[in-house]
Structure formats: C-alpha cells, structure tokens
Design an enzyme around this catalytic site. Structure first.
Site, PDB file in Angstrom:
ATOM      1  N   SER A  54       0.829  -1.187   0.000  1.00 31.03           N
ATOM      2  CA  SER A  54       0.000   0.000   0.000  1.00 31.03           C
ATOM      3  C   SER A  54       0.879   1.258   0.000  1.00 31.03           C
ATOM      4  CB  SER A  54      -0.946  -0.043   1.205  1.00 31.03           C
ATOM      5  OG  SER A  54      -1.882   1.005   1.188  1.00 31.03           O
ATOM      6  N   ASP A  98      -7.927  -4.291  -7.121  1.00 31.78           N
ATOM      7  CA  ASP A  98      -7.344  -3.275  -6.232  1.00 31.78           C
ATOM      8  C   ASP A  98      -7.314  -1.918  -6.935  1.00 31.78           C
ATOM      9  OD1 ASP A  98      -5.958  -1.797  -4.400  1.00 31.78           O
ATOM     10  OD2 ASP A  98      -4.134  -3.022  -4.431  1.00 31.78           O
ATOM     11  N   HIS A 142      -7.549  -4.699  -1.829  1.00 31.15           N
ATOM     12  CA  HIS A 142      -6.282  -4.002  -1.630  1.00 31.15           C
ATOM     13  C   HIS A 142      -5.397  -4.718  -0.618  1.00 31.15           C
ATOM     14  CE1 HIS A 142      -3.306  -0.936  -1.445  1.00 31.15           C
ATOM     15  NE2 HIS A 142      -3.637  -0.511  -0.245  1.00 31.15           N
TER      16      HIS A 142
END
Length: 403
Positions: A219, A282, A376
C-alpha cells in the site's frame, strides 16, 4: 415502485461487499508454488514462492505501532515463520498523513541471505483516500535531497558548492531527473523514515556485503519503498524492491527515471530487481489519477484472480509502464456481483431493471473505494488482518481526527 426497487438493489449490492469486507481472513496453509500447475505460465514456481514469502514478511510490518515486534524476532503475526530472522530495529515516524512504519531485519539463512527493510501500509482507510489526493512536488534525486540542511555535507553544502551534487553521486546521470515530480506525502514519509534506517543500513551493507538488500512494502508502504529504492540505487547498494498494491508515486518523467534506474525493460519479465505486484480488483495502483499528473512504472506482476488464494496461473508479467492487459485495463464489470443480484430476482420486471442499470452497477475499478477493505489487502493473504484489533481501529480513528 421503481425507486424502492433501485434502493433495495443498492443495499443488496453494498451489503454483499461489506459482508465480504469484514469477514474473517480466509484460512489457508502456506501457499507452495511447486504444488500448483505452472504449465505455460510466465511466472515460475520460484518467483511465485518468493512473492508469497515476501507477502508474509510485509504482513509482519503491521505489528509495528500496534502489538509490536520484539528481539530476536517475536510478534503476534507471522514471526514464527521466520525464526532465523534477526530484528535490527523498528520505527514509527508519526501519527499524521506523513507517517511511516516498518522494521529492519537480517535474514541469515543460506543460500540467499538478505537485509530486509519492510514498510507497512496505512492503518487508516480515511488517511489512504485523503493522502492519495496530495499534489505533486519537484523530485530531487539523491544526493541532492538531504535531511540535515545545517550539515555542510548536506543540502546547505550543495547550495554553497553545486559541484558536490555531481561529485557525491554514484553516477552523475543519476543526479538528474528533468521535469520530475513526486507525490508530496509519499516523499515526506520517506524523508521522515531515513533518519531511522540509514545509520543502520550504512553499517549493515558494509558488514554483510554479500547479503541482498531487500525492500518490501504494501500500500502506501509500497510507495515509500519505491522512493527508498531509488535512493539506495543511487548510493550503489543495488536493492531488490517488491511492492504489493503500490500507488502511483509521480509523473511520467519520474517513472521513466525509475525504469532506467532499475533496468526495467519495456517487455514483460523484467530483471527481477523491481517487482510491482498488482491485483485485478485493487484500485490503489490506479491512484492518484492520471488527471492529477501521475503515472505507473514498469516491473508489474499482475494477479488476475479476485479471490484468495491465487495459483501460479493467476499471475503474469506485464509489459511496459501501463499494460492494458494488466491493472491499467482493470475496469471490467463486476460479473460475480451482478450474477448474485440476478439470482435473487423473482420477476421479469426486475431483470429488465437490471439490464437497464448495468452501467450504474459496473463502477470502474479505479473508483471502487470499498475494495480498500478487501482486494487491496488480498495479496496471497489478507495483509494486516491479523494485527488489527478493536483497539487498533480506535487508534486509526484518532489518527484520522488529527489528519
């Protein structure tokens, strides 16, 4: 009548997503590429196993700032998978949008010993969304972007004698990045991280010169890992970088600069020194938007399977910076969700309504913000899920309140 049907379907659609979002992580045994079919697939069993292991290594970083990591290498997450690791340090640079968390460890295992720097993603969904909208700033490659402006060897010294900018670079060309811009928040995170890790790394790369410097991030941690990788590459440390769900960090010129720095070619496969792993559902690798001046770089490995757990056949190398067959083209209709809604319909009228409103239900992938809860985090495992408790969620709320 029709407004109530529309509302009901909206609730049905969203409730299904939220149910999946807050469900417990899928229970899995460690994935083993050698046990899966790899016939005629671009990803080898060796690469698959390496990526799966790195996903567990970065998952451990979510303990930092919450339950913690203790020496020699103990935590509430997956530390028992890596009993041979030696923890060097952990860091947590702050509680605002520019925060950065992670750990530095040594992997003494043979035949491929490593110095591992793992960057954690954000603990706050709200911070993620807001941070992705930050405006860009000019990018200055190492050694032109130093921490201590009062140090004669730092930025102040360079201003006094511009020749130092070239003389201190490993390669004079690496001190130049013409018209490059970088995400201001990500760059600030890396600046806040450097004082925590550079003193240790400078010693470790000398002491363990035959160990591979390995960076991994998830991330927003992937964005910081990317900037750290550029810094270390310019220092001559030759890091291997792997990111999961990395957002876009800068403009096209910066992406070309990164491609050149890591030798990422414009065809699929790359050289293994930078792997940018993305997931079909994602939205983060598509953010910040192109309209805001951001682009992607090469080195992508694409997971095409929506659900856990992927197999070798679900991963492929991508060509260039924005392969339309990979995440750049991932704006397909959410067919499974539509099929689920349709299976619950009991009249032709509702089916007609569905047909007329498929465009509304088929939200483009890059705007599926709810996937921050699920896709994600779904990189081989549901990353971070094992480290977040109710107390952590309250902490995340406080972090958002300060942002």
């Amino acid at each position: 009548m029709w407004p109530s049907i529309s509302t009901s379907l909206c609730y049905l659609y969203l409730s299904r997503l939220l149910t999946a979002a807050y469900a417990s992580p899928v229970s899995q045994a460690p994935l083993t590429g050698s046990l899966l079919s790899s016939a005629n697939n671009n990803i080898s069993a060796e690469v698959f196993d390496d990526l799966e292991e790195l996903s567990r290594i970065v998952d451990i970083s979510y303990c930092v700032g919450f339950t913690g990591i203790q020496k020699p290498f103990l935590c509430a997450s997956r530390c028992t998978d890596f009993e041979w690791f030696e923890l060097v340090t952990t860091w947590e640079s702050g509680a605002l949008l520019s925060d950065s968390c992670g750990y530095l460890a040594i992997d003494h295992s043979s035949p491929h010993p490593r110095i591992i720097l793992a960057f954690r993603g954000t603990s706050s969904l709200a911070n993620t969304i807001v941070d992705l909208s930050t405006i860009p700033q000019d990018y200055a490659p190492y050694p032109g972007d130093e921490d201590d402006e009062s140090n004669p060897g730092g930025l102040a010294g360079i201003i006094q004698d511009p020749r130092k900018l070239i003389s201190r670079a490993v390669d004079p060309e690496q001190s130049k990045c013409d018209d490059c811009t970088v995400h201001a928040g990500f760059m600030t995170s890396w600046r806040h991280t450097r004082p925590h890790v550079l003193p240790h790394l400078e010693e470790l790369v000398k002491k363990y010169s035959n160990y591979q410097l390995t960076l991994v991030g998830h991330s927003l941690g992937g964005a910081v890992a990317a900037l750290a990788g550029l810094d270390f590459q310019a220092r001559g440390w030759k890091p291997q970088v792997t990111t999961f769900g990395e957002p876009r960090i800068g403009n096209k010129n910066l992406m070309h600069y990164l491609d050149k720095a890591f030798g990422l070619n414009k065809t699929s496969g790359g050289n293994g020194m930078y792997r940018r792993v993305t997931h079909v559902d994602d939205p983060v690798p598509l953010l910040p938007l192109t309209e805001w001046g951001y682009d992607m770089h090469a080195g992508e490995i694409y997971i095409s399977k929506s659900d856990l757990s992927p197999e070798i056949a679900d991963l492929r190398y991508c060509g260039g910076d924005a392969d339309p067959e990979c995440i750049a083209g991932a704006e397909a209709i959410a067919k499974s969700d539509l099929a689920d809604i349709e299976s619950r319909m009991g009249s032709e009228g509702l089916k007609d309504w569905l047909e007329q409103n498929k465009n509304w239900l088929s939200v483009p992938g890059r705007f599926r913000i709810w996937q921050l809860f699920t896709a994600h985090r779904d990189y081989f495992w549901r990353l971070g899920a094992g480290s977040l408790t109710l107390g952590d969620q309250e902490s995340s709320h406080k972090r958002w309140m300060f942002a």
